[in-house]
Design a protein around this motif. Structure first.
Motif, mmCIF file in Angstrom:
data_model
loop_
_atom_site.group_PDB
_atom_site.id
_atom_site.type_symbol
_atom_site.label_atom_id
_atom_site.label_comp_id
_atom_site.label_asym_id
_atom_site.label_seq_id
_atom_site.Cartn_x
_atom_site.Cartn_y
_atom_site.Cartn_z
ATOM 1 N N PRO A 58 23.008 19.952 -15.366
ATOM 2 C CA PRO A 58 22.832 18.657 -16.034
ATOM 3 C C PRO A 58 21.354 18.340 -16.232
ATOM 4 O O PRO A 58 20.498 18.781 -15.449
ATOM 5 C CB PRO A 58 23.484 17.670 -15.054
ATOM 6 N N SER A 59 21.062 17.604 -17.273
ATOM 7 C CA SER A 59 19.697 17.114 -17.460
ATOM 8 C C SER A 59 19.402 16.065 -16.400
ATOM 9 O O SER A 59 20.296 15.636 -15.655
ATOM 10 C CB SER A 59 19.551 16.494 -18.854
ATOM 11 N N GLY A 60 18.152 15.639 -16.341
ATOM 12 C CA GLY A 60 17.797 14.603 -15.374
ATOM 13 C C GLY A 60 18.610 13.339 -15.579
ATOM 14 O O GLY A 60 19.100 12.726 -14.627
ATOM 15 N N GLY A 61 18.789 12.933 -16.860
ATOM 16 C CA GLY A 61 19.577 11.741 -17.153
ATOM 17 C C GLY A 61 21.041 11.911 -16.806
ATOM 18 O O GLY A 61 21.676 10.999 -16.267
ATOM 19 N N GLN A 62 21.601 13.083 -17.116
ATOM 20 C CA GLN A 62 23.001 13.347 -16.788
ATOM 21 C C GLN A 62 23.222 13.361 -15.282
ATOM 22 O O GLN A 62 24.200 12.800 -14.782
ATOM 23 C CB GLN A 62 23.420 14.682 -17.393
ATOM 24 N N LEU A 63 22.307 13.991 -14.568
ATOM 25 C CA LEU A 63 22.406 14.018 -13.109
ATOM 26 C C LEU A 63 22.321 12.610 -12.542
ATOM 27 O O LEU A 63 23.089 12.230 -11.646
ATOM 28 C CB LEU A 63 21.288 14.892 -12.536
ATOM 29 N N SER A 64 21.398 11.823 -13.087
ATOM 30 C CA SER A 64 21.222 10.458 -12.613
ATOM 31 C C SER A 64 22.487 9.626 -12.842
ATOM 32 O O SER A 64 22.948 8.908 -11.947
ATOM 33 C CB SER A 64 20.028 9.820 -13.335
ATOM 34 N N ARG A 65 23.072 9.735 -14.044
ATOM 35 C CA ARG A 65 24.290 8.975 -14.346
ATOM 36 C C ARG A 65 25.456 9.416 -13.467
ATOM 37 O O ARG A 65 26.265 8.595 -13.029
ATOM 38 C CB ARG A 65 24.638 9.128 -15.825
ATOM 39 N N ARG A 66 25.535 10.700 -13.207
ATOM 40 C CA ARG A 66 26.607 11.223 -12.365
ATOM 41 C C ARG A 66 26.505 10.663 -10.947
ATOM 42 O O ARG A 66 27.492 10.213 -10.359
ATOM 43 C CB ARG A 66 26.534 12.753 -12.347
ATOM 44 N N LEU A 67 25.297 10.667 -10.382
ATOM 45 C CA LEU A 67 25.093 10.133 -9.032
ATOM 46 C C LEU A 67 25.333 8.628 -9.000
ATOM 47 O O LEU A 67 25.914 8.092 -8.049
ATOM 48 C CB LEU A 67 23.679 10.450 -8.556
ATOM 49 N N ALA A 68 24.868 7.940 -10.065
ATOM 50 C CA ALA A 68 25.038 6.489 -10.129
ATOM 51 C C ALA A 68 26.516 6.113 -10.144
ATOM 52 O O ALA A 68 26.952 5.190 -9.432
ATOM 53 C CB ALA A 68 24.338 5.940 -11.372
ATOM 54 N N LYS A 69 27.313 6.817 -10.946
ATOM 55 C CA LYS A 69 28.744 6.529 -11.025
ATOM 56 C C LYS A 69 29.449 6.850 -9.717
ATOM 57 O O LYS A 69 30.283 6.076 -9.229
ATOM 58 C CB LYS A 69 29.356 7.326 -12.164
ATOM 59 N N ARG A 70 29.109 7.965 -9.118
ATOM 60 C CA ARG A 70 29.794 8.419 -7.909
ATOM 61 C C ARG A 70 29.520 7.511 -6.720
ATOM 62 O O ARG A 70 30.386 7.323 -5.854
ATOM 63 C CB ARG A 70 29.367 9.850 -7.599
ATOM 64 N N HIS A 71 28.346 6.915 -6.677
ATOM 65 C CA HIS A 71 27.958 6.153 -5.489
ATOM 66 C C HIS A 71 27.800 4.659 -5.752
ATOM 67 O O HIS A 71 27.289 3.922 -4.913
ATOM 68 C CB HIS A 71 26.665 6.726 -4.898
ATOM 69 N N GLY A 72 28.244 4.188 -6.929
ATOM 70 C CA GLY A 72 28.275 2.762 -7.188
ATOM 71 C C GLY A 72 26.933 2.112 -7.438
ATOM 72 O O GLY A 72 26.713 0.957 -7.041
ATOM 73 N N TYR A 73 26.053 2.798 -8.141
ATOM 74 C CA TYR A 73 24.738 2.225 -8.459
ATOM 75 C C TYR A 73 24.936 0.971 -9.321
ATOM 76 O O TYR A 73 25.604 1.025 -10.362
ATOM 77 C CB TYR A 73 23.900 3.260 -9.205
ATOM 78 N N PRO A 74 24.365 -0.176 -8.948
ATOM 79 C CA PRO A 74 24.731 -1.436 -9.602
ATOM 80 C C PRO A 74 23.872 -1.854 -10.792
ATOM 81 O O PRO A 74 24.167 -2.868 -11.426
ATOM 82 C CB PRO A 74 24.569 -2.452 -8.469
ATOM 83 N N TYR A 75 22.810 -1.096 -11.119
ATOM 84 C CA TYR A 75 21.879 -1.557 -12.148
ATOM 85 C C TYR A 75 22.051 -0.771 -13.456
ATOM 86 O O TYR A 75 22.802 0.206 -13.529
ATOM 87 C CB TYR A 75 20.442 -1.448 -11.626
ATOM 88 N N ARG A 76 21.327 -1.208 -14.481
ATOM 89 C CA ARG A 76 21.514 -0.638 -15.811
ATOM 90 C C ARG A 76 20.736 0.651 -16.043
ATOM 91 O O ARG A 76 21.083 1.425 -16.930
ATOM 92 C CB ARG A 76 21.116 -1.666 -16.876
ATOM 93 N N ASP A 77 19.670 0.863 -15.292
ATOM 94 C CA ASP A 77 18.814 2.024 -15.540
ATOM 95 C C ASP A 77 19.391 3.286 -14.901
ATOM 96 O O ASP A 77 18.746 3.966 -14.101
ATOM 97 C CB ASP A 77 17.396 1.772 -15.051
ATOM 98 N N ARG A 78 20.617 3.609 -15.281
ATOM 99 C CA ARG A 78 21.312 4.739 -14.675
ATOM 100 C C ARG A 78 20.766 6.085 -15.135
ATOM 101 O O ARG A 78 21.117 7.120 -14.561
ATOM 102 C CB ARG A 78 22.808 4.648 -14.975
ATOM 103 N N ASP A 79 19.934 6.092 -16.167
ATOM 104 C CA ASP A 79 19.328 7.339 -16.630
ATOM 105 C C ASP A 79 18.077 7.703 -15.835
ATOM 106 O O ASP A 79 17.553 8.800 -16.010
ATOM 107 C CB ASP A 79 18.933 7.213 -18.111
ATOM 108 N N ASP A 80 17.599 6.810 -15.026
ATOM 109 C CA ASP A 80 16.340 7.006 -14.290
ATOM 110 C C ASP A 80 16.646 7.627 -12.932
ATOM 111 O O ASP A 80 17.056 6.943 -11.995
ATOM 112 C CB ASP A 80 15.628 5.659 -14.131
#
Length: 316
Positions: A58-80
């Motif tokens: 995965p790209s950095g953004g894809q990896l970030s979104r995957r981790l954010a979804k899996r662990h309940g990241y609450p903010y909008r900057d899920r690509d970071d």
């Protein structure tokens, strides 16, 4: 009404338009000639980012979104990825565990090195003594072995707990690498050493501070590869904060990095308005920004670049 602009102004404006057209159309033969000469002679240092692994990881953004979804990241900057990693560090109170989570997501197999357009394979075929990467994987090392070379790997010791292959760098293979036995230098660590990975905002701050505080953490062979040769950036995007942070940090500690003309491969923006008259031209804007670092942009995909490069090198 007569045209009141002087000839010199009209000529300057025409040259600017022609230059814009050249930069945003086909890449000029002169750029290809320079780059192919540098690659054939070993006077170019490939510099790889996450996009070079687009077929496998995965790209950095894809990896970030995957981790954010899996662990309940609450903010909008899920690509970071740095921001998501910071939050995960707060959530689990353990940076080591967060790096383990990232390593687990990046545990995929290697690319197809039999594909001549695969970027690691393309670069491995070239007579290059030093490769630099901010990727955590070892795909470049594996590609070099695939084509019959005997590569070595080392890691930037941005903190004291990193096993950075210091003994290797004191040997002939480390301080004078050759195309048949090249050196792959990992600026941001490797999966095999999670503690070496530059991941969170705190890691990036510590990495940047280390570059400024102690320039000796970049060994002479890598300093030469960065300052005495042109750089070919593959796998970084226009808005890639990692790229900008790295280059600014290196420019601060190694001012000579801007003495050469460099090249970066970038995707053409999907919703670009370069041909219209409303609003700023996205590609022209980024070309102007990167020009301050003497970086010329090839607008296209990695596959397009790889295919044309192989053709011009006579490898098709």
């Amino acid at each position: 009404m007569a045209n009141q602009w002087p000839d010199s102004t009209r000529q300057s404006d025409r040259r600017r338009r022609e230059d814009v057209g050249e930069r945003f159309g086909e890449w000029p033969d002169e750029h290809w000639d320079r780059l192919t000469h540098q690659l054939r002679s070993g006077e170019c240092t490939p510099f790889l980012g996450a996009g070079a692994c687009f077929r496998t990881l995965p790209s950095g953004g894809q990896l970030s979104r995957r981790l954010a979804k899996r662990h309940g990241y609450p903010y909008r900057d899920r690509d970071d990825l740095a921001a998501v990693s910071d939050w995960l560090t707060w959530k689990f109170d353990d940076t080591s565990y967060v790096k383990y989570l990232v390593c687990r997501e990046l545990s995929g197999g290697p690319p197809d090195f039999g594909n001549p357009l695969e970027p690691h394979r393309l670069l491995a075929d070239l007579p290059i003594p030093v490769y630099i990467t901010t990727n955590y994987d070892s795909f470049l090392f594996q590609a070099l072995r695939y084509v019959g070379k005997a590569p070595h790997q080392a890691i930037c010791p941005w903190h004291s707990q990193i096993d950075h292959s210091g003994e290797l760098l004191e040997t002939h293979a480390g301080w004078n690498p050759q195309p048949e036995a090249p050196l792959v230098y990992h600026l941001h660590g490797r999966l095999e050493q999670p503690a070496s990975m530059v991941l969170t905002s705190e890691d990036y701050d510590e990495f940047s501070a280390a570059l400024v505080r102690n320039q000796s953490i970049i060994p002479p062979v890598i300093r030469k590869a960065l300052t005495a040769r042109s750089l070919l950036f593959i796998g970084y995007g226009m808005r890639d904060t990692t790229f900008r942070m790295i280059f600014k940090g290196l420019q601060t500690s190694l001012p000579g990095i801007v003495r050469k003309r460099h090249v970066s491969i970038m995707l053409r923006p999907k919703n670009d308005h370069s041909e219209g008259r409303g609003g700023p031209r996205t590609m022209e804007y980024y070309a102007h920004r990167y020009e301050q670092w003497r970086i010329s942009i090839y607008w296209g995909t990695i596959d397009e670049f790889s295919g044309e490069l192989r053709r011009r090198l006579g490898q098709t």
